[in-house]
Design a protein around this motif. Sequence first.
Motif, PDB file in Angstrom:
ATOM      1  N   GLY A  19     -23.626  29.921-100.030  1.00 57.73           N
ATOM      2  CA  GLY A  19     -22.849  29.113 -99.098  1.00 57.73           C
ATOM      3  C   GLY A  19     -23.086  27.635 -99.269  1.00 57.73           C
ATOM      4  O   GLY A  19     -23.710  27.193-100.233  1.00 57.73           O
ATOM      5  N   ALA A  20     -22.587  26.879 -98.292  1.00 57.43           N
ATOM      6  CA  ALA A  20     -22.670  25.418 -98.311  1.00 57.43           C
ATOM      7  C   ALA A  20     -23.211  24.924 -96.980  1.00 57.43           C
ATOM      8  O   ALA A  20     -22.953  25.520 -95.931  1.00 57.43           O
ATOM      9  CB  ALA A  20     -21.295  24.811 -98.573  1.00 57.43           C
ATOM     10  N   SER A  21     -23.928  23.831 -97.023  1.00 57.90           N
ATOM     11  CA  SER A  21     -24.439  23.198 -95.808  1.00 57.90           C
ATOM     12  C   SER A  21     -23.334  22.360 -95.168  1.00 57.90           C
ATOM     13  O   SER A  21     -22.239  22.216 -95.717  1.00 57.90           O
ATOM     14  CB  SER A  21     -25.625  22.292 -96.154  1.00 57.90           C
ATOM     15  OG  SER A  21     -25.179  21.156 -96.881  1.00 57.90           O
ATOM     16  N   ASP A  22     -23.656  21.794 -94.023  1.00 55.23           N
ATOM     17  CA  ASP A  22     -22.773  20.804 -93.408  1.00 55.23           C
ATOM     18  C   ASP A  22     -22.825  19.520 -94.235  1.00 55.23           C
ATOM     19  O   ASP A  22     -23.784  19.279 -94.983  1.00 55.23           O
ATOM     20  CB  ASP A  22     -23.242  20.482 -91.982  1.00 55.23           C
ATOM     21  CG  ASP A  22     -23.127  21.669 -91.045  1.00 55.23           C
ATOM     22  OD1 ASP A  22     -22.288  22.565 -91.301  1.00 55.23           O
ATOM     23  OD2 ASP A  22     -23.895  21.706 -90.053  1.00 55.23           O
ATOM     24  N   TRP A  23     -21.808  18.686 -94.062  1.00 55.22           N
ATOM     25  CA  TRP A  23     -21.797  17.373 -94.702  1.00 55.22           C
ATOM     26  C   TRP A  23     -22.777  16.461 -93.971  1.00 55.22           C
ATOM     27  O   TRP A  23     -22.841  16.458 -92.739  1.00 55.22           O
ATOM     28  CB  TRP A  23     -20.403  16.765 -94.671  1.00 55.22           C
ATOM     29  CG  TRP A  23     -19.437  17.470 -95.571  1.00 55.22           C
ATOM     30  CD1 TRP A  23     -18.477  18.358 -95.201  1.00 55.22           C
ATOM     31  CD2 TRP A  23     -19.346  17.353 -96.997  1.00 55.22           C
ATOM     32  NE1 TRP A  23     -17.779  18.799 -96.315  1.00 55.22           N
ATOM     33  CE2 TRP A  23     -18.298  18.195 -97.430  1.00 55.22           C
ATOM     34  CE3 TRP A  23     -20.033  16.620 -97.957  1.00 55.22           C
ATOM     35  CZ2 TRP A  23     -17.929  18.326 -98.766  1.00 55.22           C
ATOM     36  CZ3 TRP A  23     -19.668  16.745 -99.286  1.00 55.22           C
ATOM     37  CH2 TRP A  23     -18.635  17.591 -99.685  1.00 55.22           C
ATOM     38  N   GLY A 102     -22.407   5.254 -97.271  1.00 51.76           N
ATOM     39  CA  GLY A 102     -21.174   5.621 -96.569  1.00 51.76           C
ATOM     40  C   GLY A 102     -20.606   6.949 -97.022  1.00 51.76           C
ATOM     41  O   GLY A 102     -19.711   7.488 -96.372  1.00 51.76           O
ATOM     42  N   SER A 103     -21.120   7.498 -98.126  1.00 51.44           N
ATOM     43  CA  SER A 103     -20.668   8.813 -98.598  1.00 51.44           C
ATOM     44  C   SER A 103     -21.301   9.907 -97.748  1.00 51.44           C
ATOM     45  O   SER A 103     -22.285   9.677 -97.039  1.00 51.44           O
ATOM     46  CB  SER A 103     -21.091   9.039-100.053  1.00 51.44           C
ATOM     47  OG  SER A 103     -20.504   8.107-100.902  1.00 51.44           O
ATOM     48  N   SER A 104     -20.754  11.107 -97.877  1.00 50.80           N
ATOM     49  CA  SER A 104     -21.367  12.289 -97.268  1.00 50.80           C
ATOM     50  C   SER A 104     -21.661  13.289 -98.368  1.00 50.80           C
ATOM     51  O   SER A 104     -20.899  13.408 -99.332  1.00 50.80           O
ATOM     52  CB  SER A 104     -20.429  12.919 -96.241  1.00 50.80           C
ATOM     53  OG  SER A 104     -20.300  12.081 -95.119  1.00 50.80           O
ATOM     54  N   VAL A 105     -22.774  13.994 -98.217  1.00 55.45           N
ATOM     55  CA  VAL A 105     -23.186  14.989 -99.201  1.00 55.45           C
ATOM     56  C   VAL A 105     -23.421  16.328 -98.520  1.00 55.45           C
ATOM     57  O   VAL A 105     -23.664  16.391 -97.310  1.00 55.45           O
ATOM     58  CB  VAL A 105     -24.468  14.549 -99.954  1.00 55.45           C
ATOM     59  CG1 VAL A 105     -24.230  13.265-100.733  1.00 55.45           C
ATOM     60  CG2 VAL A 105     -25.653  14.397 -99.012  1.00 55.45           C
ATOM     61  N   ARG A 106     -23.335  17.379 -99.321  1.00 60.23           N
ATOM     62  CA  ARG A 106     -23.707  18.713 -98.841  1.00 60.23           C
ATOM     63  C   ARG A 106     -24.273  19.489-100.020  1.00 60.23           C
ATOM     64  O   ARG A 106     -24.025  19.146-101.178  1.00 60.23           O
ATOM     65  CB  ARG A 106     -22.520  19.460 -98.245  1.00 60.23           C
ATOM     66  CG  ARG A 106     -21.514  19.938 -99.274  1.00 60.23           C
ATOM     67  CD  ARG A 106     -20.445  20.786 -98.646  1.00 60.23           C
ATOM     68  NE  ARG A 106     -19.503  21.254 -99.658  1.00 60.23           N
ATOM     69  CZ  ARG A 106     -18.462  22.005 -99.400  1.00 60.23           C
ATOM     70  NH1 ARG A 106     -18.207  22.372 -98.156  1.00 60.23           N
ATOM     71  NH2 ARG A 106     -17.669  22.398-100.369  1.00 60.23           N
ATOM     72  N   VAL A 129     -25.735  19.349-105.075  1.00 59.41           N
ATOM     73  CA  VAL A 129     -25.403  18.449-103.983  1.00 59.41           C
ATOM     74  C   VAL A 129     -24.084  17.776-104.333  1.00 59.41           C
ATOM     75  O   VAL A 129     -24.004  16.999-105.283  1.00 59.41           O
ATOM     76  CB  VAL A 129     -26.500  17.399-103.731  1.00 59.41           C
ATOM     77  CG1 VAL A 129     -26.081  16.454-102.613  1.00 59.41           C
ATOM     78  CG2 VAL A 129     -27.816  18.085-103.386  1.00 59.41           C
ATOM     79  N   GLU A 130     -23.068  18.122-103.569  1.00 64.92           N
ATOM     80  CA  GLU A 130     -21.736  17.563-103.775  1.00 64.92           C
ATOM     81  C   GLU A 130     -21.568  16.297-102.958  1.00 64.92           C
ATOM     82  O   GLU A 130     -22.198  16.135-101.906  1.00 64.92           O
ATOM     83  CB  GLU A 130     -20.674  18.579-103.331  1.00 64.92           C
ATOM     84  CG  GLU A 130     -20.730  19.891-104.078  1.00 64.92           C
ATOM     85  CD  GLU A 130     -19.724  20.910-103.562  1.00 64.92           C
ATOM     86  OE1 GLU A 130     -19.389  21.825-104.337  1.00 64.92           O
ATOM     87  OE2 GLU A 130     -19.284  20.805-102.391  1.00 64.92           O
ATOM     88  N   ILE A 131     -20.693  15.424-103.456  1.00 59.28           N
ATOM     89  CA  ILE A 131     -20.330  14.206-102.738  1.00 59.28           C
ATOM     90  C   ILE A 131     -18.885  14.380-102.288  1.00 59.28           C
ATOM     91  O   ILE A 131     -18.010  14.663-103.117  1.00 59.28           O
ATOM     92  CB  ILE A 131     -20.432  12.962-103.647  1.00 59.28           C
ATOM     93  CG1 ILE A 131     -21.808  12.886-104.317  1.00 59.28           C
ATOM     94  CG2 ILE A 131     -20.129  11.691-102.847  1.00 59.28           C
ATOM     95  CD1 ILE A 131     -21.872  11.914-105.483  1.00 59.28           C
ATOM     96  N   ARG A 132     -18.646  14.241-101.008  1.00 59.94           N
ATOM     97  CA  ARG A 132     -17.294  14.443-100.479  1.00 59.94           C
ATOM     98  C   ARG A 132     -16.302  13.522-101.209  1.00 59.94           C
ATOM     99  O   ARG A 132     -16.509  12.316-101.313  1.00 59.94           O
ATOM    100  CB  ARG A 132     -17.250  14.168 -98.983  1.00 59.94           C
ATOM    101  CG  ARG A 132     -15.866  14.485 -98.393  1.00 59.94           C
ATOM    102  CD  ARG A 132     -15.819  14.225 -96.923  1.00 59.94           C
ATOM    103  NE  ARG A 132     -16.506  15.327 -96.245  1.00 59.94           N
ATOM    104  CZ  ARG A 132     -16.697  15.378 -94.937  1.00 59.94           C
ATOM    105  NH1 ARG A 132     -16.288  14.404 -94.154  1.00 59.94           N
ATOM    106  NH2 ARG A 132     -17.314  16.391 -94.395  1.00 59.94           N
ATOM    107  N   GLY A 133     -15.230  14.144-101.732  1.00 61.92           N
ATOM    108  CA  GLY A 133     -14.176  13.401-102.394  1.00 61.92           C
ATOM    109  C   GLY A 133     -14.439  13.068-103.853  1.00 61.92           C
ATOM    110  O   GLY A 133     -13.599  12.459-104.502  1.00 61.92           O
ATOM    111  N   ALA A 138     -23.910  14.892-107.074  1.00 61.90           N
ATOM    112  CA  ALA A 138     -24.996  13.918-107.019  1.00 61.90           C
ATOM    113  C   ALA A 138     -26.268  14.486-107.630  1.00 61.90           C
ATOM    114  O   ALA A 138     -27.010  13.786-108.314  1.00 61.90           O
ATOM    115  CB  ALA A 138     -25.262  13.512-105.577  1.00 61.90           C
ATOM    116  N   VAL A 139     -26.533  15.755-107.351  1.00 61.09           N
ATOM    117  CA  VAL A 139     -27.755  16.416-107.816  1.00 61.09           C
ATOM    118  C   VAL A 139     -27.415  17.833-108.228  1.00 61.09           C
ATOM    119  O   VAL A 139     -26.627  18.516-107.564  1.00 61.09           O
ATOM    120  CB  VAL A 139     -28.831  16.475-106.690  1.00 61.09           C
ATOM    121  CG1 VAL A 139     -30.005  17.357-107.081  1.00 61.09           C
ATOM    122  CG2 VAL A 139     -29.317  15.089-106.316  1.00 61.09           C
TER     123      VAL A 139
END
Length: 149
Positions: A19-23, A102-106, A129-133, A138-139
Amino acid sequence: MRVFTSPDQLEDAVGADLGASDWLPITQERIDRFADATDDHQWIHVDPERAKAGPFGAPIAHGYLTAALLPALMRQIYRVEARMAVNYGLNKLRFPAPVRVGSSVRAVVRLVEVTKVADAVQVVSTATVEIRGETKPAVVAEVVGRFYL
């Protein structure tokens, strides 16, 4: 959230996407606190004005800050019922893309390997670790944890 109550359940889930975490928003304040904690005050992280003219167009999070968020992000995705859990380390760690302030990651997690080790179960998972958009993560890390049942 996936909850595992036995080594057999973990073994049955090898190869599964958990699964995925929250942003999680990455703020300048978080970056500054990490810089203070690690004594890494490089301008690309902590000098917003200079960083705007730098290679990333804005301040970026430390790679190790993003990696350090993995335990908290992964706790949102799965849990192993154990008397104790420890981070055992990383087999692989890469930082393919910068995380601009200012980015969000999950985190997105896939279970890779489960091994019984003495009185523990060792779990290896791939965490991205994804970066929204953004298309590049990122990792990307191979995370090793030990769960003492």
